[in-house]
Design an enzyme around this catalytic site. Structure first.
Site, PDB file in Angstrom:
ATOM      1  N   CYS A  15      17.842  33.516  -1.712  1.00 45.33           N
ATOM      2  CA  CYS A  15      18.996  33.603  -0.497  1.00 45.33           C
ATOM      3  C   CYS A  15      19.140  34.515   0.163  1.00 45.33           C
ATOM      4  O   CYS A  15      19.185  34.823   1.026  1.00 45.33           O
ATOM      5  CB  CYS A  15      20.060  32.931  -0.735  1.00 45.33           C
ATOM      6  SG  CYS A  15      20.033  31.913  -1.986  1.00 45.33           S
ATOM      7  N   HIS A  71      24.643  33.560   4.152  1.00 47.26           N
ATOM      8  CA  HIS A  71      24.197  32.865   3.578  1.00 47.26           C
ATOM      9  C   HIS A  71      24.654  31.051   3.484  1.00 47.26           C
ATOM     10  O   HIS A  71      25.549  31.783   3.475  1.00 47.26           O
ATOM     11  CB  HIS A  71      23.741  33.554   2.633  1.00 47.26           C
ATOM     12  CG  HIS A  71      22.762  32.645   1.772  1.00 47.26           C
ATOM     13  ND1 HIS A  71      21.970  31.368   2.038  1.00 47.26           N
ATOM     14  CD2 HIS A  71      22.769  32.489   0.600  1.00 47.26           C
ATOM     15  CE1 HIS A  71      20.986  30.564   1.038  1.00 47.26           C
ATOM     16  NE2 HIS A  71      22.312  30.826   0.189  1.00 47.26           N
ATOM     17  N   ASN A 115      21.613  23.988   1.904  1.00 50.22           N
ATOM     18  CA  ASN A 115      21.238  26.244   1.456  1.00 50.22           C
ATOM     19  C   ASN A 115      19.538  25.780   1.652  1.00 50.22           C
ATOM     20  O   ASN A 115      18.808  25.295   0.866  1.00 50.22           O
ATOM     21  CB  ASN A 115      21.227  26.169   0.110  1.00 50.22           C
ATOM     22  CG  ASN A 115      20.978  27.525  -0.878  1.00 50.22           C
ATOM     23  OD1 ASN A 115      20.752  28.316   0.164  1.00 50.22           O
ATOM     24  ND2 ASN A 115      21.909  28.449  -1.842  1.00 50.22           N
TER      25      ASN A 115
HETATM   26  N1  ACO Z   1      27.487  14.862  -8.545  1.00 52.27           N
HETATM   27  C1  ACO Z   1      28.622  14.397  -9.023  1.00 52.27           C
HETATM   28  N2  ACO Z   1      29.048  15.236  -9.839  1.00 52.27           N
HETATM   29  C2  ACO Z   1      28.251  16.350 -10.332  1.00 52.27           C
HETATM   30  C3  ACO Z   1      27.131  16.525  -9.368  1.00 52.27           C
HETATM   31  C4  ACO Z   1      27.005  15.630  -8.309  1.00 52.27           C
HETATM   32  N3  ACO Z   1      26.060  16.227  -7.492  1.00 52.27           N
HETATM   33  N4  ACO Z   1      27.148  17.728  -9.291  1.00 52.27           N
HETATM   34  C5  ACO Z   1      27.734  18.602 -10.978  1.00 52.27           C
HETATM   35  N5  ACO Z   1      28.211  17.668 -10.988  1.00 52.27           N
HETATM   36  C6  ACO Z   1      29.553  17.271 -11.836  1.00 52.27           C
HETATM   37  C7  ACO Z   1      29.739  18.249 -13.082  1.00 52.27           C
HETATM   38  O1  ACO Z   1      28.319  17.466 -14.830  1.00 52.27           O
HETATM   39  C8  ACO Z   1      30.542  18.519 -13.772  1.00 52.27           C
HETATM   40  O2  ACO Z   1      31.266  17.276 -14.459  1.00 52.27           O
HETATM   41  P1  ACO Z   1      31.911  17.571 -15.980  1.00 52.27           P
HETATM   42  O3  ACO Z   1      33.100  18.216 -15.362  1.00 52.27           O
HETATM   43  O4  ACO Z   1      32.067  16.320 -16.227  1.00 52.27           O
HETATM   44  O5  ACO Z   1      31.029  18.461 -16.512  1.00 52.27           O
HETATM   45  C9  ACO Z   1      31.342  18.964 -12.672  1.00 52.27           C
HETATM   46  O6  ACO Z   1      30.850  17.706 -10.901  1.00 52.27           O
HETATM   47  C10 ACO Z   1      31.878  19.706 -12.679  1.00 52.27           C
HETATM   48  O7  ACO Z   1      30.901  20.713 -11.904  1.00 52.27           O
HETATM   49  P2  ACO Z   1      30.440  21.930 -11.361  1.00 52.27           P
HETATM   50  O8  ACO Z   1      29.429  22.700 -11.578  1.00 52.27           O
HETATM   51  O9  ACO Z   1      31.665  22.578 -12.675  1.00 52.27           O
HETATM   52  O10 ACO Z   1      31.396  22.436 -10.264  1.00 52.27           O
HETATM   53  P3  ACO Z   1      32.051  22.711  -9.298  1.00 52.27           P
HETATM   54  O11 ACO Z   1      32.735  23.169  -8.570  1.00 52.27           O
HETATM   55  O12 ACO Z   1      31.145  24.393  -9.540  1.00 52.27           O
HETATM   56  O13 ACO Z   1      30.594  23.189  -8.072  1.00 52.27           O
HETATM   57  C11 ACO Z   1      28.513  23.901  -7.195  1.00 52.27           C
HETATM   58  C12 ACO Z   1      28.959  23.175  -9.011  1.00 52.27           C
HETATM   59  C13 ACO Z   1      28.049  23.029  -6.429  1.00 52.27           C
HETATM   60  C14 ACO Z   1      26.897  24.288  -8.151  1.00 52.27           C
HETATM   61  C15 ACO Z   1      29.272  25.047  -7.031  1.00 52.27           C
HETATM   62  O14 ACO Z   1      29.451  25.501  -8.347  1.00 52.27           O
HETATM   63  C16 ACO Z   1      28.220  25.995  -6.396  1.00 52.27           C
HETATM   64  O15 ACO Z   1      28.122  26.122  -4.836  1.00 52.27           O
HETATM   65  N6  ACO Z   1      27.693  26.870  -6.637  1.00 52.27           N
HETATM   66  C17 ACO Z   1      27.353  28.145  -5.911  1.00 52.27           C
HETATM   67  C18 ACO Z   1      25.904  28.237  -6.290  1.00 52.27           C
HETATM   68  C19 ACO Z   1      24.915  27.852  -4.596  1.00 52.27           C
HETATM   69  O16 ACO Z   1      24.780  27.853  -4.210  1.00 52.27           O
HETATM   70  N7  ACO Z   1      23.443  29.078  -5.536  1.00 52.27           N
HETATM   71  C20 ACO Z   1      22.272  29.142  -4.024  1.00 52.27           C
HETATM   72  C21 ACO Z   1      22.181  30.622  -4.656  1.00 52.27           C
HETATM   73  S1  ACO Z   1      23.241  31.791  -4.751  1.00 52.27           S
HETATM   74  C22 ACO Z   1      24.392  31.726  -3.471  1.00 52.27           C
HETATM   75  O17 ACO Z   1      23.294  31.209  -1.948  1.00 52.27           O
HETATM   76  C23 ACO Z   1      25.484  32.142  -3.704  1.00 52.27           C
END
Ligand code: ACO
Length: 319
Positions: A114, A246, A276
């Site tokens: 990224c 990004h 993304n």
């Molecule tokens: N639909 C429904 N529920 C979901 C989904 C989905 N698509 N995905 C995860 N969940 C659930 C999980 O299973 C979890 O359930 P649980 O509590 O019963 O275990 C709950 O939602 C919360 O999951 P988390 O992973 O804690 O959710 P969070 O608020 O952290 O959001 C996300 C997840 C969107 C991936 C976030 O952490 C994020 O955007 N992180 C950055 C990662 C990223 O963008 N990386 C790309 C490259 S690096 C960069 O660009 C920075």
């Protein structure tokens, strides 16, 4: 007077097929409400079968060349930032070079996921300043739909395909790249990675991510690298006309803007409609804001990204 790398033109390419959250609801145990609340993403573009990273890269490059009033004959350096090259080798940049009819200079790929475009822009800037090349095409191009595990709801909803490009030239004057900073910390390699490919494993692999951990590091690292480039050039966040980040998650964009003390109307946001697109997201966002008239010549712009590795970096430029 010292040379600075000035952006002469920007371009982009997005596949025509839109995949909405509602469509993902049909395939995965997810909901549009969850996706919008947690990420800000409403839809993404996904390339059809047979489309290669170089196809998107060439389309974006042609847009940038045309905006600059140039042709391939004017370019002597091509860098493609990508994690989804057409083949293990030759470099996708050489495929792009050939399709643009460029036969001189150098062409290579750069892998920083990224952060790839920020890395590539910084490398191109150094090579232009060193005087070996005159004009570079810097491209971020990705087909993350090929890396995503479409059975994994925690990652499948986050990514899209696309490409963005800029043409830069070393010129004297006030415009151009003012400062750049790159970082990597490989201790975090297992928080965001592809569990296979390219040649050495003999497998293709799919993207794996510990999203919450990545999120935490992203906000910290992006805020600190932003301070570094601003300090380097003697500016403060209040001087910025535009932040072109990004596009990983709307909440990361909001948290970073808050840390900088900037309102969201100075942040270019495309994550809602493009998701993304990894290395493509910064040049895609830049091209969007240039073409809709927000980013104008003379504007002070901050470009920043973080990605797998971890890698991260920022560039401050006067457009
Ligand atoms: N639909 C429904 N529920 C979901 C989904 C989905 N698509 N995905 C995860 N969940 C659930 C999980 O299973 C979890 O359930 P649980 O509590 O019963 O275990 C709950 O939602 C919360 O999951 P988390 O992973 O804690 O959710 P969070 O608020 O952290 O959001 C996300 C997840 C969107 C991936 C976030 O952490 C994020 O955007 N992180 C950055 C990662 C990223 O963008 N990386 C790309 C490259 S690096 C960069 O660009 C920075």
């Amino acid at each position: 007077m010292a040379l600075r790398s000035v952006i002469l033109g920007t371009g982009s390419a997005l596949p025509p097929t839109v995949v909405t959250n509602a469509e993902l609801e049909q395939r995965l145990d997810t909901s549009s409400t969850w996706i919008v609340e947690r990420t800000g993403i409403r839809e993404r573009r996904i390339a059809g079968p047979g489309v290669k990273t170089s196809d998107l890269a060439v389309e974006a490059a042609m847009g940038a060349l045309s905006a600059a009033g140039l042709t391939g004959a004017d370019i002597d350096l091509v860098i493609v930032a990508t994690a989804t090259p057409d083949e293990t080798f030759p470099a996708t940049a050489t495929r792009v070079q050939a399709q643009l009819g460029i036969t001189r200079g150098a062409a290579f790929d750069l892998a920083a996921v990224c952060s790839g475009f920020i890395y590539a822009l910084t490398v191109a800037d150094s090579l232009l300043k060193a005087g070996q090349f005159q004009r570079a095409l810097v491209i971020g191009a990705e087909l993350f739909s090929h890396l995503v595990d479409w059975e994994d709801r925690t990652t499948a909803v986050l990514f899209g395909d696309g490409a963005g490009a800029v043409v830069i030239e070393g010129r004297e004057g006030d415009r151009g790249l003012l400062s750049a900073r790159l970082h990597a910390d490989g201790r975090h390699g297992d928080l965001l990675f592809v569990d296979g490919g390219p040649g050495s494993t003999g497998t293709v692999g799919k993207l794996r991510m510990k999203g919450r951990e990545v999120f935490r590091h992203a906000v910290q690292n992006l805020a600190s690298v932003t301070e570094e480039v601003l300090d380097d050039a003697g500016y403060s966040a209040a001087d910025l006309d535009w932040v072109i980040p990004h596009q990983a998650n709307a909440r990361i964009l909001e948290a970073t803007a808050k840390k900088l003390g900037l309102p969201m109307d100075r942040v270019v946001v495309t994550v809602d409609s493009q998701a993304n697109t990894s290395a493509a997201s910064v040049p895609l966002a830049l091209d969007t804001a240039v073409r809709d008239g927000r980013v104008k010549p003379g504007d002070l712009c901050l470009l920043e990204a973080m990605g797998g590795g971890f890698t991260w970096g920022a560039v401050l430029l006067r457009f």
